[in-house]
Every structure is written in structure tokens, then in C-alpha cells.
Design an enzyme around this catalytic site. Structure first.
Site, PDB file in Angstrom:
ATOM      1  N   ALA A  62       6.444  17.565  48.152  1.00 37.22           N
ATOM      2  CA  ALA A  62       6.744  18.392  49.324  1.00 37.22           C
ATOM      3  C   ALA A  62       7.252  19.779  48.969  1.00 37.22           C
ATOM      4  O   ALA A  62       7.579  20.569  49.859  1.00 37.22           O
ATOM      5  CB  ALA A  62       7.777  17.679  50.191  1.00 37.22           C
ATOM      6  N   LEU A  66      15.160  21.949  47.969  1.00 36.95           N
ATOM      7  CA  LEU A  66      16.038  23.058  48.340  1.00 36.95           C
ATOM      8  C   LEU A  66      17.486  22.618  48.539  1.00 36.95           C
ATOM      9  O   LEU A  66      18.396  23.453  48.478  1.00 36.95           O
ATOM     10  CB  LEU A  66      15.509  23.744  49.602  1.00 36.95           C
ATOM     11  CG  LEU A  66      14.122  24.383  49.469  1.00 36.95           C
ATOM     12  CD1 LEU A  66      13.734  25.090  50.756  1.00 36.95           C
ATOM     13  CD2 LEU A  66      14.075  25.349  48.292  1.00 36.95           C
ATOM     14  N   HIS A  88       7.258  26.084  34.182  1.00 36.82           N
ATOM     15  CA  HIS A  88       6.165  26.956  33.763  1.00 36.82           C
ATOM     16  C   HIS A  88       5.722  26.668  32.333  1.00 36.82           C
ATOM     17  O   HIS A  88       4.522  26.700  32.027  1.00 36.82           O
ATOM     18  CB  HIS A  88       6.575  28.417  33.913  1.00 36.82           C
ATOM     19  CG  HIS A  88       6.827  28.808  35.335  1.00 36.82           C
ATOM     20  ND1 HIS A  88       7.437  29.998  35.691  1.00 36.82           N
ATOM     21  CD2 HIS A  88       6.565  28.160  36.504  1.00 36.82           C
ATOM     22  CE1 HIS A  88       7.529  30.059  37.013  1.00 36.82           C
ATOM     23  NE2 HIS A  88       7.014  28.951  37.519  1.00 36.82           N
ATOM     24  N   ASP A 143       6.186  30.284  42.964  1.00 33.36           N
ATOM     25  CA  ASP A 143       6.441  29.997  41.555  1.00 33.36           C
ATOM     26  C   ASP A 143       5.450  28.922  41.117  1.00 33.36           C
ATOM     27  O   ASP A 143       4.408  28.731  41.738  1.00 33.36           O
ATOM     28  CB  ASP A 143       7.897  29.581  41.322  1.00 33.36           C
ATOM     29  CG  ASP A 143       8.236  28.203  41.896  1.00 33.36           C
ATOM     30  OD1 ASP A 143       7.422  27.644  42.666  1.00 33.36           O
ATOM     31  OD2 ASP A 143       9.316  27.674  41.581  1.00 33.36           O
TER      32      ASP A 143
END
Length: 261
Positions: A62, A66, A88, A143
């Protein structure tokens, strides 16, 4: 071994399964760290010849968790930098690994979940799955390497549409846009993914891995440089066992017996 995901290797197929179903498989700093760690497992295991990225529960992922960043308050920026660094690096390592990576998507792929899917080489999605960037809905920016991969898949204009409006794409729309390779019935995602992963794992691993690399390299290369890399690579491929076997099988009109070398 891992808290937020499961990892298994069988018959040349590495399976990475997101396992935070109670939290909609939302990305948190620990999951990012473990994705980075599992990418090392994949890169160090010579037996891995294809990779599947999947999830438990009703949602693929999802997005970012947060709630953890809300709890961090003024430390949220530092926490995000740490999480992004792990995520990353892990996605970069998987992308550069010779083994093709398949995303198997059931349910919603939003935010970081969308980015995870876009970093994979191939995508199989259920008919009921949906895709959305979602970042700017929360007042933040993309991101998960999405700014690198998404525009390359669909172009800058469509990338901006998804990023600025948070448009939600159905599986069928995502396939039409070039974000998804195959859409299958909801109860056939696992079977379709397993079949594709095994086909890749049984194939000529040297050729598949280097084909993946030169496709990505060619996208950013001048014409002459791309052509030179193609020439060098196909010449090397013809010197491998599987290259020799594939050519012989074609001439002799039989199925090749690839051994991954």
C-alpha cells in the site's frame, strides 16, 4: 531470518515475499533494510536463475508506512533518508543482477509498492489489481527509483500524469500503458508467475542475464555504443556452452538442452 519478508530458493527460483499483511505490506525502514539484505542473498547465490517478488495478504504493497514517520516527528527526514538508501540500493542490486525479476501483483500497488513493481523486469498482475503513485496525495515526492524506471517504461508525460494527479490505473489500463506484461485472473497469478519463473530458470542463464543488461544499457547509450555492446556480447554468447547448444539445436531442429553456462 527476516521479520518483514520471506525468502526461499528452489529449483533456481528465488522468491521474495513481502510479509506485513496486517499493515497492507506497507514499506517501513525495516522492510527496506531487509530488501537490501535479501538482494545480497540473491546476488551471492549462483544457483538463482530467476527471481519472484510477491506478497502475502490482499494488497501487494500500500506504499510507505506513514505512521512510522509521523511518530518520528522532526526526525522523519533522517529516517526517510536511511530507508531510501536501503531501498534504492536493494532495488539497484536486483535490477543489475543477471537473474530476471518478476513481480507478481495481487491487489493494490501504491506508492513504494508501485515503485517496487516498476523496478522489476517483468510484471504479472491479477485482473483486480490497481496501480497508483499516491505520493503527492500525502504531500511528498516519489521515491523507490520510480523516477528512473517509470518514465522509461511509459514516457515522461504519462509519468507526470501519474505523479501529479495520482491517477489510479486498473490492471488492464496498466497493461495497455506498458506497465504490466500480463493480466491474468485473480486466482491464476501464482501459477502464471511460477510457470514464467521456471521457464526463465530453465533457460540459457548467461544469455538471459546479459540480454537483460544490454537492453537497459542500450536505452541510455548512443547508437554506435549500443551496437558495439550488442556485437561484443553476442560473440561471447556464441562461445558459451548454451550458445553452442542453442545454435546446434536450431540447426538440428530439436529442443536445446541448456545448463546455464
Amino acid at each position: 531470518m527476516y521479520e518483514t519478508l520471506n525468502y526461499d530458493v528452489e529449483d533456481g527460483i528465488a522468491t521474495i515475499c513481502l510479509d506485513r499483511a496486517d499493515s497492507a505490506n506497507a514499506m517501513n525502514p525495516l522492510m527496506a533494510k531487509e530488501l537490501n539484505q535479501v538482494s545480497l542473498d540473491v546476488s551471492q547465490d549462483e544457483s538463482v536463475r530467476s527471481v519472484v517478488l510477491t506478497s502475502t495478504g490482499r494488497m501487494f504493497c500500500a506504499g510507505g508506512d506513514l505512521s512510522e514517520f509521523a511518530s518520528a516527528k522532526e526526525g522523519a527526514g533522517r529516517l526517510m533518508m536511511e530507508m531510501a538508501a536501503d531501498l534504492h540500493l536493494g532495488l539497484s542490486r536486483l535490477s543489475r543482477n543477471r537473474a530476471p525479476v518478476i513481480a507478481a501483483v495481487n491487489g493494490t500497488a501504491a506508492g513504494a509498492g508501485f515503485s517496487l513493481v516498476m523496478a522489476c523486469d517483468l510484471v504479472i498482475a491479477s485482473e483486480g489489481s490497481v496501480f497508483t503513485m499516491a505520493y503527492t496525495n500525502a504531500g511528498v515526492t516519489p521515491d523507490g527509483t520510480s523516477t528512473y524506471f517509470v518514465a522509461r517504461h511509459i514516457g515522461v508525460r504519462r509519468m507526470l500524469d501519474l505523479t501529479l494527479t495520482n491517477r489510479v490505473l486498473s490492471a488492464q489500463e496498466a497493461e495497455a500503458w506498458g506497465l504490466v506484461n500480463r493480466v491474468v485472473p485473480d486466482d491464476e497469478v501464482d501459477a502464471a508467475t511460477a510457470e514464467l519463473a521456471q521457464t526463465l530458470a530453465d533457460g540459457p542463464a548467461w544469455a538471459l542475464g546479459h540480454a537483460k543488461q544490454i537492453v537497459y544499457a542500450g536505452f541510455d547509450s548512443p547508437l554506435e555504443e549500443a551496437g558495439e555492446l550488442e556485437g561484443v556480447t553476442i560473440a561471447k554468447a556464441m562461445g558459451t556452452h548454451d550458445g553452442q547448444e542453442g545454435i546446434a539445436a536450431f540447426v538440428e531442429k530439436r529442443s536445446p538442452n541448456f545448463i546455464g553456462e
